[in-house]
Design a protein around this motif. Structure first.
Motif, PDB file in Angstrom:
ATOM      1  N   LEU A 103     -43.826 -64.147  -0.444  1.00  0.00           N
ATOM      2  CA  LEU A 103     -44.053 -62.852  -0.732  1.00  0.00           C
ATOM      3  C   LEU A 103     -44.753 -62.053   0.616  1.00  0.00           C
ATOM      4  O   LEU A 103     -45.427 -62.502   1.204  1.00  0.00           O
ATOM      5  CB  LEU A 103     -45.340 -62.766  -1.807  1.00  0.00           C
ATOM      6  N   ASN A 104     -44.024 -61.131   0.799  1.00  0.00           N
ATOM      7  CA  ASN A 104     -44.617 -60.270   2.221  1.00  0.00           C
ATOM      8  C   ASN A 104     -45.051 -59.027   1.562  1.00  0.00           C
ATOM      9  O   ASN A 104     -44.648 -58.411   0.870  1.00  0.00           O
ATOM     10  CB  ASN A 104     -43.243 -60.128   3.092  1.00  0.00           C
ATOM     11  N   PHE A 108     -45.286 -51.916  -8.177  1.00  0.00           N
ATOM     12  CA  PHE A 108     -45.913 -52.317  -6.989  1.00  0.00           C
ATOM     13  C   PHE A 108     -45.081 -51.530  -6.058  1.00  0.00           C
ATOM     14  O   PHE A 108     -43.778 -51.423  -5.954  1.00  0.00           O
ATOM     15  CB  PHE A 108     -45.887 -53.703  -6.493  1.00  0.00           C
ATOM     16  N   PRO A 109     -45.624 -50.869  -4.909  1.00  0.00           N
ATOM     17  CA  PRO A 109     -44.883 -50.257  -3.580  1.00  0.00           C
ATOM     18  C   PRO A 109     -43.936 -51.221  -3.006  1.00  0.00           C
ATOM     19  O   PRO A 109     -43.924 -52.287  -2.997  1.00  0.00           O
ATOM     20  CB  PRO A 109     -45.703 -49.633  -3.035  1.00  0.00           C
ATOM     21  N   ASP A 110     -42.987 -50.589  -2.331  1.00  0.00           N
ATOM     22  CA  ASP A 110     -42.022 -51.058  -1.317  1.00  0.00           C
ATOM     23  C   ASP A 110     -42.618 -52.268  -0.556  1.00  0.00           C
ATOM     24  O   ASP A 110     -42.097 -53.044   0.362  1.00  0.00           O
ATOM     25  CB  ASP A 110     -40.957 -50.281  -0.902  1.00  0.00           C
ATOM     26  N   HIS A 153     -38.646 -62.975  -1.229  1.00  0.00           N
ATOM     27  CA  HIS A 153     -37.457 -63.819  -0.802  1.00  0.00           C
ATOM     28  C   HIS A 153     -37.423 -65.110  -1.629  1.00  0.00           C
ATOM     29  O   HIS A 153     -38.531 -65.647  -1.765  1.00  0.00           O
ATOM     30  CB  HIS A 153     -37.337 -63.850   0.562  1.00  0.00           C
ATOM     31  N   GLN A 154     -36.179 -65.616  -2.135  1.00  0.00           N
ATOM     32  CA  GLN A 154     -36.319 -66.697  -2.618  1.00  0.00           C
ATOM     33  C   GLN A 154     -35.242 -67.747  -1.656  1.00  0.00           C
ATOM     34  O   GLN A 154     -34.057 -67.242  -1.611  1.00  0.00           O
ATOM     35  CB  GLN A 154     -35.957 -66.856  -3.983  1.00  0.00           C
ATOM     36  N   PHE A 155     -35.597 -68.906  -1.314  1.00  0.00           N
ATOM     37  CA  PHE A 155     -34.784 -69.654  -0.610  1.00  0.00           C
ATOM     38  C   PHE A 155     -33.729 -70.442  -1.456  1.00  0.00           C
ATOM     39  O   PHE A 155     -34.056 -70.586  -2.723  1.00  0.00           O
ATOM     40  CB  PHE A 155     -35.232 -70.434   0.204  1.00  0.00           C
ATOM     41  N   PRO A 156     -32.565 -71.115  -1.045  1.00  0.00           N
ATOM     42  CA  PRO A 156     -31.884 -72.011  -1.859  1.00  0.00           C
ATOM     43  C   PRO A 156     -32.463 -73.121  -2.625  1.00  0.00           C
ATOM     44  O   PRO A 156     -32.070 -73.661  -3.581  1.00  0.00           O
ATOM     45  CB  PRO A 156     -30.815 -72.501  -0.726  1.00  0.00           C
ATOM     46  N   ASN A 157     -33.732 -73.732  -2.082  1.00  0.00           N
ATOM     47  CA  ASN A 157     -34.385 -74.657  -2.414  1.00  0.00           C
ATOM     48  C   ASN A 157     -35.303 -74.138  -3.723  1.00  0.00           C
ATOM     49  O   ASN A 157     -36.201 -75.061  -4.014  1.00  0.00           O
ATOM     50  CB  ASN A 157     -35.134 -75.633  -1.654  1.00  0.00           C
ATOM     51  N   THR A 201     -47.438 -63.077   4.822  1.00  0.00           N
ATOM     52  CA  THR A 201     -46.461 -63.724   4.233  1.00  0.00           C
ATOM     53  C   THR A 201     -47.119 -64.980   3.539  1.00  0.00           C
ATOM     54  O   THR A 201     -47.816 -65.770   4.111  1.00  0.00           O
ATOM     55  CB  THR A 201     -45.727 -64.272   5.113  1.00  0.00           C
ATOM     56  N   LEU A 202     -46.809 -64.973   2.284  1.00  0.00           N
ATOM     57  CA  LEU A 202     -47.479 -65.872   1.443  1.00  0.00           C
ATOM     58  C   LEU A 202     -46.323 -66.675   0.737  1.00  0.00           C
ATOM     59  O   LEU A 202     -45.348 -66.305   0.756  1.00  0.00           O
ATOM     60  CB  LEU A 202     -48.317 -65.259   0.203  1.00  0.00           C
TER      61      LEU A 202
END
Lengths: 113, 110
Positions: free
Chosen positions: A76-77, A60-62, A67-71, A20-21
């Motif tokens: 990137l996973n 890019f593959p699955d 994800h993007q957060f409210p802030n 996770t980045l």
């Protein structure tokens, strides 16, 4: 005025693992795009997040998800890592979607052994 | 399909000029130019929207010919700090993803 920040700066993983980045956009920006840059090549678009939704996706593959957060920060996973996933992962932030300047973070260098 | 940049590399003496070209096979909405130094993030130089406008940043300028889907970056009176890899990123429609070329390596020598 804080620019785009990314963590960690470097990461070493083994094949099959997951990573996770993280990315925090430039102050005032609401859009985050992720790119993969292999050595000696230009950045390749992975996907873009706006209003917490994936708006566009590159070839890019699955295994690559995000994800993007409210802030407005983003993750990137990458699952089931392959040797070929070794690269510099760049996050870029911008304001809105239409032809605006994207500012890049320093990147996370991922090495898969 | 990524845009094609030429030349792949160029070596200059300080004060010399250079031109970097970026060509796409698709109609473009905008072209973005970045410079990246080794181990660092790409730094934004300028964005050109369709309409054939020309922009400048210090002694670096660029043009965009939308009919030919081509953009050129002009390095004038180059400085040592201009060394790095230059990338063009193309956008086919507003809000679309950036597709980057393979880069042009520029080395400016004293």
């Amino acid at each position: 005025d804080a620019g785009v920040t990314q963590s960690p700066t470097h990461l070493i993983k083994t094949r099959g693992q997951q990573v996770t980045l993280r990315c925090s956009p430039k102050s005032g920006h609401d859009t985050v795009s992720w790119y993969q840059q292999a050595l000696g090549q230009g950045p390749q678009f992975i996907f873009q997040y706006y209003e917490e939704e994936e708006r566009q996706r590159g070839n890019f593959p699955d295994r690559f998800s995000g994800h993007q957060f409210p802030n407005y920060s983003s993750e990137l996973n990458v699952n089931a890592l392959l040797l070929g996933d070794s690269a510099l992962y760049l996050c870029a932030s911008s304001l809105g979607l239409a032809a605006t300047t994207q500012y890049f973070g320093p990147g996370t260098r991922l090495l898969v052994l | 399909q990524q845009p094609v940049q030429s030349p792949q590399a160029v070596i200059l003496r300080e004060g010399e000029d250079a031109v970097i070209n970026c060509s796409s096979s698709k109609a473009l909405y905008s072209v973005h130019w970045y410079r990246q130094k080794h181990g660092e993030a790409p730094i934004f130089l300028m964005i050109l929207l369709k309409g054939g406008e020309q922009k400048g940043h210090d002694k670096i300028s660029a043009s965009f010919n939308e009919k030919k889907q081509q953009s050129s970056l002009y390095l004038t009176a180059s400085q040592l700090s201009y060394s790095g890899t230059y990338f063009c990123g193309t956008e086919e429609a507003a809000g679309n993803k950036l597709t980057f070329g393979g880069g042009t390596r520029v080395l400016v020598k004293p």
